[in-house]
Motif scaffolding. Structure first.
Motif, PDB file in Angstrom:
ATOM      1  N   VAL A 110       0.535  -1.224  -0.024  1.00 49.89           N
ATOM      2  CA  VAL A 110       0.099   0.095   0.215  1.00 49.89           C
ATOM      3  C   VAL A 110       0.723   1.389   0.114  1.00 49.89           C
ATOM      4  CG1 VAL A 110      -1.804   1.282   1.365  1.00 49.89           C
ATOM      5  CG2 VAL A 110      -1.851  -1.092   0.904  1.00 49.89           C
ATOM      6  N   ARG A 111       1.902   1.171   0.861  1.00 48.23           N
ATOM      7  CA  ARG A 111       2.908   2.440   0.732  1.00 48.23           C
ATOM      8  C   ARG A 111       3.478   2.610  -0.683  1.00 48.23           C
ATOM      9  NH1 ARG A 111       3.930   4.958   5.511  1.00 48.23           N
ATOM     10  NH2 ARG A 111       3.009   4.028   7.415  1.00 48.23           N
ATOM     11  N   SER A 112       3.642   1.738  -1.250  1.00 53.76           N
ATOM     12  CA  SER A 112       4.409   1.747  -2.550  1.00 53.76           C
ATOM     13  C   SER A 112       3.336   2.298  -3.635  1.00 53.76           C
ATOM     14  CB  SER A 112       4.789   0.376  -3.209  1.00 53.76           C
ATOM     15  OG  SER A 112       3.744  -0.412  -3.492  1.00 53.76           O
ATOM     16  N   GLY A 113       2.281   2.001  -3.409  1.00 49.37           N
ATOM     17  CA  GLY A 113       1.078   2.597  -4.043  1.00 49.37           C
ATOM     18  C   GLY A 113       0.688   4.134  -3.858  1.00 49.37           C
ATOM     19  N   ILE A 114       0.915   4.393  -2.406  1.00 50.45           N
ATOM     20  CA  ILE A 114       1.065   5.682  -2.209  1.00 50.45           C
ATOM     21  C   ILE A 114       2.087   6.822  -2.707  1.00 50.45           C
ATOM     22  CG2 ILE A 114       1.008   7.423  -0.228  1.00 50.45           C
ATOM     23  CD1 ILE A 114      -0.255   5.083   1.475  1.00 50.45           C
ATOM     24  N   GLY A 115       3.098   6.044  -3.020  1.00 50.31           N
ATOM     25  CA  GLY A 115       4.279   6.794  -3.472  1.00 50.31           C
ATOM     26  C   GLY A 115       4.156   6.863  -4.992  1.00 50.31           C
ATOM     27  N   LYS A 116       3.472   5.858  -5.607  1.00 55.02           N
ATOM     28  CA  LYS A 116       3.133   5.726  -7.173  1.00 55.02           C
ATOM     29  C   LYS A 116       2.066   6.516  -7.823  1.00 55.02           C
ATOM     30  CE  LYS A 116       4.112   1.897  -8.777  1.00 55.02           C
ATOM     31  NZ  LYS A 116       3.881   0.245  -9.182  1.00 55.02           N
ATOM     32  N   PHE A 117       0.856   6.549  -7.006  1.00 53.68           N
ATOM     33  CA  PHE A 117      -0.185   6.986  -7.269  1.00 53.68           C
ATOM     34  C   PHE A 117      -0.712   8.214  -6.580  1.00 53.68           C
ATOM     35  CE2 PHE A 117      -0.477   2.478  -8.191  1.00 53.68           C
ATOM     36  CZ  PHE A 117      -0.811   2.537  -9.677  1.00 53.68           C
ATOM     37  N   SER A 118      -0.027   9.432  -6.701  1.00 51.14           N
ATOM     38  CA  SER A 118      -0.053  10.649  -5.962  1.00 51.14           C
ATOM     39  C   SER A 118      -1.325  11.503  -5.872  1.00 51.14           C
ATOM     40  CB  SER A 118       0.836  11.735  -6.410  1.00 51.14           C
ATOM     41  OG  SER A 118       0.507  12.086  -7.794  1.00 51.14           O
ATOM     42  N   ASP A 119      -2.238  11.061  -7.078  1.00 46.01           N
ATOM     43  CA  ASP A 119      -3.776  11.417  -6.929  1.00 46.01           C
ATOM     44  C   ASP A 119      -4.808  10.660  -6.204  1.00 46.01           C
ATOM     45  OD1 ASP A 119      -3.354   9.607  -8.842  1.00 46.01           O
ATOM     46  OD2 ASP A 119      -5.013  10.198 -10.201  1.00 46.01           O
ATOM     47  N   GLN A 120      -4.366   9.504  -5.763  1.00 38.53           N
ATOM     48  CA  GLN A 120      -5.261   8.716  -5.093  1.00 38.53           C
ATOM     49  C   GLN A 120      -4.630   8.265  -3.348  1.00 38.53           C
ATOM     50  OE1 GLN A 120      -7.935   7.535  -6.288  1.00 38.53           O
ATOM     51  NE2 GLN A 120      -7.727   8.550  -8.110  1.00 38.53           N
ATOM     52  N   ARG A 121      -4.054   9.296  -2.896  1.00 39.96           N
ATOM     53  CA  ARG A 121      -3.345   8.987  -1.685  1.00 39.96           C
ATOM     54  C   ARG A 121      -4.313   8.931  -0.659  1.00 39.96           C
ATOM     55  NH1 ARG A 121       2.067  12.993  -2.140  1.00 39.96           N
ATOM     56  NH2 ARG A 121       3.211  11.486  -3.540  1.00 39.96           N
ATOM     57  N   GLY A 122      -5.316   9.760  -0.899  1.00 42.93           N
ATOM     58  CA  GLY A 122      -6.581   9.658   0.055  1.00 42.93           C
ATOM     59  C   GLY A 122      -7.307   8.260   0.317  1.00 42.93           C
ATOM     60  N   LYS A 123      -7.441   7.812  -0.977  1.00 40.82           N
ATOM     61  CA  LYS A 123      -7.982   6.381  -0.783  1.00 40.82           C
ATOM     62  C   LYS A 123      -7.098   5.385  -0.239  1.00 40.82           C
ATOM     63  CE  LYS A 123      -9.776   2.858  -3.810  1.00 40.82           C
ATOM     64  NZ  LYS A 123     -10.406   2.587  -5.211  1.00 40.82           N
ATOM     65  N   LEU A 124      -5.834   5.654  -0.579  1.00 35.85           N
ATOM     66  CA  LEU A 124      -4.878   4.484  -0.204  1.00 35.85           C
ATOM     67  C   LEU A 124      -4.522   4.385   1.261  1.00 35.85           C
ATOM     68  CD1 LEU A 124      -2.466   4.701  -3.262  1.00 35.85           C
ATOM     69  CD2 LEU A 124      -4.326   2.964  -2.786  1.00 35.85           C
ATOM     70  N   TRP A 125      -4.487   5.592   1.830  1.00 33.46           N
ATOM     71  CA  TRP A 125      -4.165   5.896   3.189  1.00 33.46           C
ATOM     72  C   TRP A 125      -5.461   5.423   3.877  1.00 33.46           C
ATOM     73  CZ3 TRP A 125       0.126   5.997   5.526  1.00 33.46           C
ATOM     74  CH2 TRP A 125       1.183   6.880   4.964  1.00 33.46           C
ATOM     75  N   THR A 126      -6.563   5.736   3.402  1.00 35.99           N
ATOM     76  CA  THR A 126      -7.655   4.985   4.137  1.00 35.99           C
ATOM     77  C   THR A 126      -7.836   3.540   4.179  1.00 35.99           C
ATOM     78  OG1 THR A 126      -9.030   7.101   3.390  1.00 35.99           O
ATOM     79  CG2 THR A 126     -10.255   5.199   4.205  1.00 35.99           C
ATOM     80  N   SER A 127      -7.383   3.056   2.941  1.00 36.70           N
ATOM     81  CA  SER A 127      -7.205   1.489   2.953  1.00 36.70           C
ATOM     82  C   SER A 127      -6.248   0.737   3.853  1.00 36.70           C
ATOM     83  CB  SER A 127      -6.754   1.221   1.308  1.00 36.70           C
ATOM     84  OG  SER A 127      -7.831   1.492   0.502  1.00 36.70           O
ATOM     85  N   LEU A 128      -5.236   1.520   4.058  1.00 38.24           N
ATOM     86  CA  LEU A 128      -4.120   1.064   5.106  1.00 38.24           C
ATOM     87  C   LEU A 128      -4.571   1.084   6.390  1.00 38.24           C
ATOM     88  CD1 LEU A 128      -1.239   0.076   5.327  1.00 38.24           C
ATOM     89  CD2 LEU A 128      -0.520   2.322   5.654  1.00 38.24           C
ATOM     90  N   GLY A 129      -5.433   2.138   6.927  1.00 37.36           N
ATOM     91  CA  GLY A 129      -5.956   2.324   7.917  1.00 37.36           C
ATOM     92  C   GLY A 129      -7.210   1.229   8.129  1.00 37.36           C
ATOM     93  N   THR A 130      -7.872   0.900   7.190  1.00 38.12           N
ATOM     94  CA  THR A 130      -8.831  -0.280   7.194  1.00 38.12           C
ATOM     95  C   THR A 130      -8.385  -1.502   7.495  1.00 38.12           C
ATOM     96  OG1 THR A 130     -10.290   1.456   5.904  1.00 38.12           O
ATOM     97  CG2 THR A 130     -10.840  -1.123   5.926  1.00 38.12           C
ATOM     98  N   TYR A 131      -7.202  -1.764   6.660  1.00 37.38           N
ATOM     99  CA  TYR A 131      -6.561  -3.002   6.838  1.00 37.38           C
ATOM    100  C   TYR A 131      -5.886  -3.117   8.221  1.00 37.38           C
ATOM    101  CZ  TYR A 131      -2.623  -6.420   6.510  1.00 37.38           C
ATOM    102  OH  TYR A 131      -1.848  -7.345   6.837  1.00 37.38           O
TER     103      TYR A 131
END
Length: 847
Positions: free
Chosen positions: A262-283
């Motif tokens: 998930v963190r690699s995706g946060i670094g790669k997809f800068s326009d979707q960081r909100g969704k990815l951080w939420t996914s990490l918290g949900t995990y």
């Protein structure tokens, strides 16, 4: 002779023929009739090489024989020609069709017989894909999973790789229906050949609950840069599906480092960081690790770059905290009902409530942090952050310090100087003037984006001293700000120079400086500042007016006049007009020598544009009327009629006539009227003619008035200017006779005929009539309307009207004859003795 046929279905369907040379045994003879002799003899001639006799025999049996007889012949044919694909295909289709309506569970034995036929055909025809596909399709109808799977494997081994796609088209649906480990193994084999269908395999794994294997396959797909989704999914969509799989099945997936992915995706997809951080918290919530979930949310809200992402994470964060608090409160209520007291649980609830309140209080600061991370040069957001701290002095100072260090003056969004000014005012407000001055001293050395901001900074510093009653210090600060070489060649708009090098030419700076010196210092000091402004050539019209007014208030009238003259040297029209207006007004009110005033006015009107000339000439004329000679004033007004703009000329002539009449009588206005009529355009000349005629009528010069009406008639079409003809008609009724009235009517018809023959006028009238018909349905028009016959008759009478004009009385001279208004009036004067007695008027319109 052959005996009649008998039916032995079991032996036939089992394929138990015993022919070796083409001759049937005793049992087989029962299936051969007398009608088959011809075909049997034809086969006996060459039973192993020719296919046609067998095909003719089979065709005949298909029409006359039953299933047993056809099978009997097919068995003999396939044994005689075992490599014939055509025979085997026809035979197998017949056997499959025969059992297709039977239930494979109840008639398993019949199905096995057909399976044996397929197996026998594949001994020599194992390279024929159609035989394999028919066999496999037949097996799929039966519930024999192992046999079917093994047959699929045999087909893949027997056929070349180019033919495998036909087998896989049947094998994959079989694998999906078989499910379990069988399906997984089959799909893994398929993936080795067709990795592009990985999405279907992943979907199968997910449906079967093999989430970790599905995630591993997603990782392989995403690591392959050559992979292209057959469903048209983008790289992020596939990555998002992996993320959703990892998060939603966090407890089942144990061998994968989800946080790292998930963190690699946060670094790669800068326009979707909100969704990815939420996914990490949900995990982490799904895993039950609430502290790590809170850490993920905290890191998310403090690192995202957009308000949209922040809002998404913060909403999930608050929802998580509320759910945890809600669960703890329910547990506390349950313990209370049971009478159980747990101080640790209550303390934990209090801690979480405090955290939640603190989180909600931090929200404005977190939003401000997001905006500042987007653009640290946003001065407005820094000022908002200062306001958010309220009365927290330590944090306010820290914010100002961070702001002035972070903002790049050249890239600042907003007024960077206001940030420095607010910083200094904060210390001033709390009584630390020394620190405020130090901040101002640093601020004026900042390389601002524009000179305007630096000038504002110097002004703020001076105002700081003024608020603390340090007037001398304020003057010194402004003197330092405006310090420059004696002859400055610096261009104010030269962007290659720093604002500090150009600020001494800032008008705002000098304007504040001169106002400050004027308020707290002597006149001499103020004059020095004004003189310096003129030397630097940055004076504005307002500077000229202010300087002149200052000198005038201090009784330095001549010096104030010199200031006006210096201003006139600097500025051109239209600014010069305003300066001349003030200068001349002051000079006239000062009552200086008349000759000097005349020279000033002559200078003012010498190069004055026509647009501004009227006011100056009126002032000049008024001066001559009050202090000079009336004839000089008249000459000035006469010059004005030539110098003013076209739109002001009529008004100027009217004023000139009024002044001439008041000074020299009405008769003196005649040459003015005549020149006005010649100089003005037709529309204004008509009005001037009416005024001229009215004046002559008041003087009793009826013939001269009539001649003026006659002259004006040439630019007054009766259909466009009916008011003119109404006034002339009233004039003739009052002062004329029958002859003059008829002459007026004759002139009216002549003028109307003249306009009717004008090409442009005719075209415009035709267009107007067409529009009137289109808009009003052909209704009657106004003064200019009429039928085509009427217009034609008017055109036809044009020549006659012109002939009558030649015989017109001497009282009317058309402008085209070159006589003009003067010629018309002279002719009237020559024929004054022929005037008819007005008492003898007979208004017989029929005559």
């Amino acid at each position: 002779m052959l005996v009649s046929k008998r039916s032995h279905p079991d032996s036939v369907l089992k394929g138990s023929t015993s022919t070796t040379t083409g001759v049937a045994t005793t049992i087989d003879l029962y299936l051969i009739s007398e009608e088959d002799a011809h075909y049997e003899q034809e086969i006996l001639r060459d039973p192993y090489s020719s296919l046609k006799p067998w095909l003719r025999y089979l065709e005949y049996k298909a029409k006359t024989g039953g299933i047993h007889e056809q099978v009997f012949v097919f068995e003999r044919a396939c044994k005689a020609l075992p490599r014939s694909y055509k025979l085997w295909k026809m035979y197998l289709d017949l056997r499959v069709k025969h059992v297709s309506s039977l239930n494979p569970a109840r008639f398993q034995a019949e199905y096995n017989k057909v399976n044996d036929c397929f197996e026998r055909s594949l001994i020599l025809l194992n390279k024929m894909p159609r035989i394999w596909t028919d066999y496999l399709s037949f097996l799929l109808k039966q519930c024999i999973v192992t046999k079917t799977r093994r047959t699929f494997d045999r087909a893949l081994r027997a056929l070349p790789l180019t033919q495998h796609s036909r087998i896989w088209a049947l094998y994959l649906p079989f694998a999906n229906s078989a499910s379990g480990e069988t399906a997984v193994r089959i799909w893994k084999r398929y993936m080795q050949v067709h990795p592009e269908d990985a999405e279907e395999f992943i979907e199968l794994l997910t449906e079967m609950g093999k989430y970790e294997e599905a995630a591993q396959k997603w990782i392989e797909v995403l690591d392959n840069p050559k992979f292209r989704s057959k469903a048209g999914k983008s790289h992020f969509q596939m990555w998002s599906e992996l993320c959703d799989l990892l998060v939603s099945h966090a407890r089942e997936i144990k061998g994968i480092d989800v946080e790292k992915i998930v963190r690699s995706g946060i670094g790669k997809f800068s326009d979707q960081r909100g969704k990815l951080w939420t996914s990490l918290g949900t995990y982490w919530i799904t895993k039950g690790d609430f502290e790590r979930a809170r850490d993920a949310f905290e890191e998310g809200v403090t690192t995202v770059m957009t308000v949209r992402d922040f809002t998404q994470i913060f909403d999930s964060y608050t929802e998580f905290e509320e759910s945890v608090i809600g669960t703890l409160m329910e547990a506390a209520a349950a313990r209370q009902e049971k009478g159980i007291v747990s101080e640790d649980a209550d303390f934990d609830l209090d801690i979480r409530l405090m955290r939640f309140e603190q989180l909600m209080d931090r929200r404005p600061f977190l939003v401000n942090d997001v905006l500042l991370r987007q653009n640290p040069n946003n001065v407005i957001e820094w000022e908002k952050r200062v306001a958010l701290w309220g009365d927290n002095k330590q944090q306010i100072v820290q914010t100002y310090t961070d702001a002035v260090a972070a903002v790049n003056p050249k890239k600042a969004v907003g007024q960077f100087h206001s940030l420095w000014a607010g910083y200094a005012k904060f210390y001033e407000k709390h009584g630390d003037i020394r620190q405020a001055r130090m901040i101002m001293e640093k601020a004026v050395r900042v390389p601002f984006k524009s000179v305007q901001e630096l000038a504002e900074m110097w002004v703020e510093w001076a105002e700081l001293e003024l608020r603390n009653d340090n007037f001398d210090e304020a003057v010194k600060i402004m003197a330092k700000a405006t310090q420059s070489p004696k002859r400055s060649t610096v261009d104010y708009f030269d962007e290659t120079l720093t604002p500090q090098q150009r600020v001494h030419k800032s008008w705002k700076l000098w304007s504040f400086y001169v106002d400050l010196v004027e308020s707290v210092s002597t006149l001499e000091e103020t004059k020095k500042v004004y003189e310096r402004i003129f030397e630097l050539r940055i004076a504005t019209p307002q500077t000229v007016v202010n300087y002149a007014t200052l000198l005038e208030e201090n009784k330095y009238f001549e010096e104030s006049f010199k200031v006006y003259e210096r201003g006139l040297d600097l500025f051109t029209y239209p600014v010069a007009f305003e300066l001349w207006n003030l200068y001349l007004t002051k000079a006239v009110n000062r009552q200086i020598d008349i000759e000097r005033l005349r020279d000033l006015f002559e200078q003012a009107v010498e190069n004055c544009p026509p647009k501004f000339a009227q006011v100056l000439y009126l002032m000049y004329g008024n001066l001559e009327e009050e202090r000079g000679l009336a004839r000089h004033a008249m000459r000035i007004y006469e010059r004005a009629t030539r110098a003013v703009a076209d739109e002001d000329r009529f008004e100027m002539f009217d004023f000139y006539i009024t002044k001439s009449a008041s000074n020299f009588g009405l008769t003196s206005t005649r040459p003015i009227y005549e020149r006005a009529i010649e100089a003005l355009p037709d529309s204004e000349a008509k009005e001037m003619c009416l005024k001229f005629a009215e004046m002559e009528r008041r003087l009793g010069e009826i013939d001269r008035a009539r001649a003026i009406y006659g002259h004006a008639s040439q630019f007054c079409d009766p259909r466009i200017s009916p008011q003119f003809w109404t006034k002339w008609e009233a004039f003739e009724i009052q002062h004329g006779n029958e002859d003059t009235f008829k002459e007026m009517l004759r002139i009216k018809r002549s003028v109307q005929a003249q306009y009717n023959t004008d090409v442009n006028f005719i075209a415009s009238q035709a267009l107007a009539r067409g529009q009137a018909k289109a808009g009003g349905g052909g209704g009657g028009g106004g003064a200019g309307s009429g039928s085509d016959e009427e217009v034609g008759s008017e055109r036809g009478d044009a020549m006659a009207a012109l002939e009558r004009e030649v015989r017109a009385p001497a009282g009317f001279v058309a402008a085209k004859d070159g006589g003009g208004i003067k010629g018309s009036i002279r002719n009237v004067a020559a024929t004054a003795s022929a005037e008819v007695n007005p008492d003898a008027i007979d208004l017989d319109m029929d005559g």
